[in-house]
Write a protein that holds these residues in place. Sequence first.
Motif, PDB file in Angstrom:
ATOM      1  N   LEU A  65      -8.215   5.208  -1.690  1.00  0.00           N
ATOM      2  CA  LEU A  65      -6.813   5.077  -2.312  1.00  0.00           C
ATOM      3  C   LEU A  65      -5.897   4.772  -0.933  1.00  0.00           C
ATOM      4  O   LEU A  65      -6.069   5.839  -0.054  1.00  0.00           O
ATOM      5  CB  LEU A  65      -6.305   6.020  -3.165  1.00  0.00           C
ATOM      6  CG  LEU A  65      -5.095   5.965  -3.419  1.00  0.00           C
ATOM      7  CD1 LEU A  65      -4.878   5.064  -4.543  1.00  0.00           C
ATOM      8  CD2 LEU A  65      -4.639   7.243  -4.279  1.00  0.00           C
ATOM      9  N   VAL A  79      -1.070  -5.474   0.133  1.00  0.00           N
ATOM     10  CA  VAL A  79      -1.787  -5.300  -1.183  1.00  0.00           C
ATOM     11  C   VAL A  79      -2.592  -6.397  -1.574  1.00  0.00           C
ATOM     12  O   VAL A  79      -3.821  -6.303  -2.304  1.00  0.00           O
ATOM     13  CB  VAL A  79      -0.537  -5.036  -2.131  1.00  0.00           C
ATOM     14  CG1 VAL A  79      -1.042  -4.917  -3.900  1.00  0.00           C
ATOM     15  CG2 VAL A  79       0.312  -3.639  -2.104  1.00  0.00           C
ATOM     16  N   GLN A  83      -6.509  -6.056  -2.260  1.00  0.00           N
ATOM     17  CA  GLN A  83      -7.305  -6.477  -3.376  1.00  0.00           C
ATOM     18  C   GLN A  83      -8.188  -7.172  -3.415  1.00  0.00           C
ATOM     19  O   GLN A  83      -9.279  -7.179  -4.050  1.00  0.00           O
ATOM     20  CB  GLN A  83      -6.110  -6.742  -4.638  1.00  0.00           C
ATOM     21  CG  GLN A  83      -5.273  -5.427  -4.941  1.00  0.00           C
ATOM     22  CD  GLN A  83      -4.106  -5.993  -5.829  1.00  0.00           C
ATOM     23  OE1 GLN A  83      -3.830  -7.177  -6.010  1.00  0.00           O
ATOM     24  NE2 GLN A  83      -3.455  -5.110  -6.412  1.00  0.00           N
ATOM     25  N   LEU A  88      -8.832  -0.149  -3.527  1.00  0.00           N
ATOM     26  CA  LEU A  88      -7.667   0.107  -4.355  1.00  0.00           C
ATOM     27  C   LEU A  88      -6.305   0.586  -3.604  1.00  0.00           C
ATOM     28  O   LEU A  88      -6.445   1.456  -2.732  1.00  0.00           O
ATOM     29  CB  LEU A  88      -8.358   1.903  -5.066  1.00  0.00           C
ATOM     30  CG  LEU A  88      -7.492   2.057  -6.241  1.00  0.00           C
ATOM     31  CD1 LEU A  88      -7.428   1.173  -7.513  1.00  0.00           C
ATOM     32  CD2 LEU A  88      -7.806   3.599  -6.712  1.00  0.00           C
ATOM     33  N   ILE A  89      -5.309   0.058  -3.994  1.00  0.00           N
ATOM     34  CA  ILE A  89      -4.237   0.110  -3.262  1.00  0.00           C
ATOM     35  C   ILE A  89      -2.871   0.239  -4.335  1.00  0.00           C
ATOM     36  O   ILE A  89      -2.777  -0.448  -5.448  1.00  0.00           O
ATOM     37  CB  ILE A  89      -4.061  -0.984  -2.259  1.00  0.00           C
ATOM     38  CG1 ILE A  89      -2.590  -0.704  -1.410  1.00  0.00           C
ATOM     39  CG2 ILE A  89      -3.876  -2.260  -2.725  1.00  0.00           C
ATOM     40  CD1 ILE A  89      -2.495  -1.416  -0.088  1.00  0.00           C
ATOM     41  N   PHE A  90      -1.941   1.261  -3.882  1.00  0.00           N
ATOM     42  CA  PHE A  90      -0.881   1.606  -4.796  1.00  0.00           C
ATOM     43  C   PHE A  90       0.277   0.915  -4.187  1.00  0.00           C
ATOM     44  O   PHE A  90       0.731   1.034  -2.940  1.00  0.00           O
ATOM     45  CB  PHE A  90      -0.568   3.143  -4.788  1.00  0.00           C
ATOM     46  CG  PHE A  90       0.812   3.568  -5.433  1.00  0.00           C
ATOM     47  CD1 PHE A  90       0.845   3.840  -6.889  1.00  0.00           C
ATOM     48  CD2 PHE A  90       1.861   3.222  -4.739  1.00  0.00           C
ATOM     49  CE1 PHE A  90       1.703   4.316  -7.285  1.00  0.00           C
ATOM     50  CE2 PHE A  90       3.000   3.811  -5.481  1.00  0.00           C
ATOM     51  CZ  PHE A  90       3.034   4.184  -6.660  1.00  0.00           C
ATOM     52  N   SER A 263       2.905  -3.580  -9.936  1.00  0.00           N
ATOM     53  CA  SER A 263       2.395  -2.404  -9.900  1.00  0.00           C
ATOM     54  C   SER A 263       2.759  -1.458  -8.693  1.00  0.00           C
ATOM     55  O   SER A 263       3.443  -1.980  -7.770  1.00  0.00           O
ATOM     56  CB  SER A 263       0.988  -2.814  -9.509  1.00  0.00           C
ATOM     57  OG  SER A 263       0.021  -1.413  -9.313  1.00  0.00           O
ATOM     58  N   GLY A 264       2.988  -0.260  -8.775  1.00  0.00           N
ATOM     59  CA  GLY A 264       3.717   0.683  -7.872  1.00  0.00           C
ATOM     60  C   GLY A 264       4.739   1.346  -8.571  1.00  0.00           C
ATOM     61  O   GLY A 264       4.902   1.707  -9.574  1.00  0.00           O
ATOM     62  N   SER A 307      -3.683   6.648  -8.247  1.00  0.00           N
ATOM     63  CA  SER A 307      -4.835   5.872  -8.668  1.00  0.00           C
ATOM     64  C   SER A 307      -4.685   5.180 -10.028  1.00  0.00           C
ATOM     65  O   SER A 307      -5.099   4.133 -10.131  1.00  0.00           O
ATOM     66  CB  SER A 307      -5.970   6.896  -8.641  1.00  0.00           C
ATOM     67  OG  SER A 307      -6.146   7.702  -7.559  1.00  0.00           O
ATOM     68  N   ALA A 310      -2.845   2.259  -9.622  1.00  0.00           N
ATOM     69  CA  ALA A 310      -3.329   1.223  -8.730  1.00  0.00           C
ATOM     70  C   ALA A 310      -4.402   0.624  -9.527  1.00  0.00           C
ATOM     71  O   ALA A 310      -4.732  -0.618  -9.620  1.00  0.00           O
ATOM     72  CB  ALA A 310      -4.019   1.964  -7.515  1.00  0.00           C
TER      73      ALA A 310
END
Length: 414
Positions: A65, A79, A83, A88-90, A263-264, A307, A310
């Motif tokens: 993560l 990001v 991806q 997996l990235i927030f 997202s985020g 998580s 993400a």
Amino acid sequence: MNVLVIGSGGREHAIVEALSRSPKNPKIYCAPGNAGIAQLAECVAIKDTEVEKLVEFAKANNVELTVVGPEAALAAGVVDRFQQEGLLIFGPTKAAAEIEASKDFAKRLMVKYDVPTAAYATFSDFDEAMAYVRQGSLPTVLKYDGLAAGKGVVIATTMEEAEATLRDMLLDTKFGEGRVVVEEFLTGEEFSLMCFVAGNKICAMPVAQDHKRAYDNDEGPNTGGMGAYTELPFITAEDHAYAMKNIMQRVADAMVAEGTPFSGVLYGGLMKTPNGIKVIEFNARFGDPETEVVLPRLVSDAVDVFSAVARGEQPEAEWSKEATLGIVLASKGYPGNYDKGFAIRGTERVECKLYHMGTQLKDGELVTAGGRVMFVVASAPTLREAQLKAREEISKIECDNLFHRTDIGNKAFR
Ligand code: AMP
Ligand code: GLY
């Protein structure tokens, strides 16, 4: 579990600290991190915009993560690249981060989806912009359309000032090639509402208030933020519900409808005006210094929350009931020129959260290394107690070249 945090300020220190409280006991890396973060994480010498190196590092170290702090990393497309690699990235993609990077994008979205904000028009032509300003009233708000590190907003109180500013922004291109958003001047109390957003699924964080001006009573130049606190007595449950429904949820839905799902963290910079709550700006990331007063109240496992976001799942977060208040210690001269390398002593005596913003270890000694240096954040059952405690704790820190505001949180007591 291996986790990577990207960034190097107080915000990232707070993110790292929240992750370090996870029962999963993750191994935390931070790129590039700072002297305070180094107490909780392994700092890695990669800059926040060195996207390929970050991807390589995450792969080589089985990072499960990654959490992005700064907007520069988002603008560099970190990001999107993670991806593409199935990591997996927030954080939002570059396209979704346009809500912060382009004021015109944000304004058009708000108008299209009926999100309350100041009336505006966008110009690339100086004469047209001037004609519009002359028709309107003063003060008028002029915003350079692009990332201008907080220096792109001018509130002009005279026609001469408006003209000079538009000249700088459109004719002399002092900020670079770009356009200008001319906006209606709003009045009221400002506050920050950050939400975890996964497409159309959102979850609010406690409301916070930043203090952007350098000196007491909101005087002096704009800064990256000199203090913050949660909760705000003047934001009622009704205000909160209104802002969630008509602003935050509506924008999350709009971003999905536009094909750029968010997202985020969606950060709403809002103002409670006499005509209702309106949007001043959106950011596509955790606010700084708001994050440092908000995340200490996160009771849930930060690894789970980040998580879930993400992965596009409904984020759920539990918050403690206490109030938090933080005061920034900044280098004398900030936000203008300042000297670095002054010894900082007494930090080991501080009995509340102490986030490092711009510090360095030099020959084993902690020294100043930035404009904003440290952030003392106290928690208590009431805001009054948190304010008293933060003041008491900050007095334990000794350094020849630091100053701080003495009125952080006072707006809550008016
Ligand atoms: P921004 O960079 O958009 O956050 O703007 C910086 C600061 O300028 C905000 O925090 C506000 O205090 C002020 N500001 C921006 N837009 C307006 C507006 N339309 N009316 C009044 N103040 C504004
Ligand atoms: N506190 C304002 C910002 O993070 O942009």
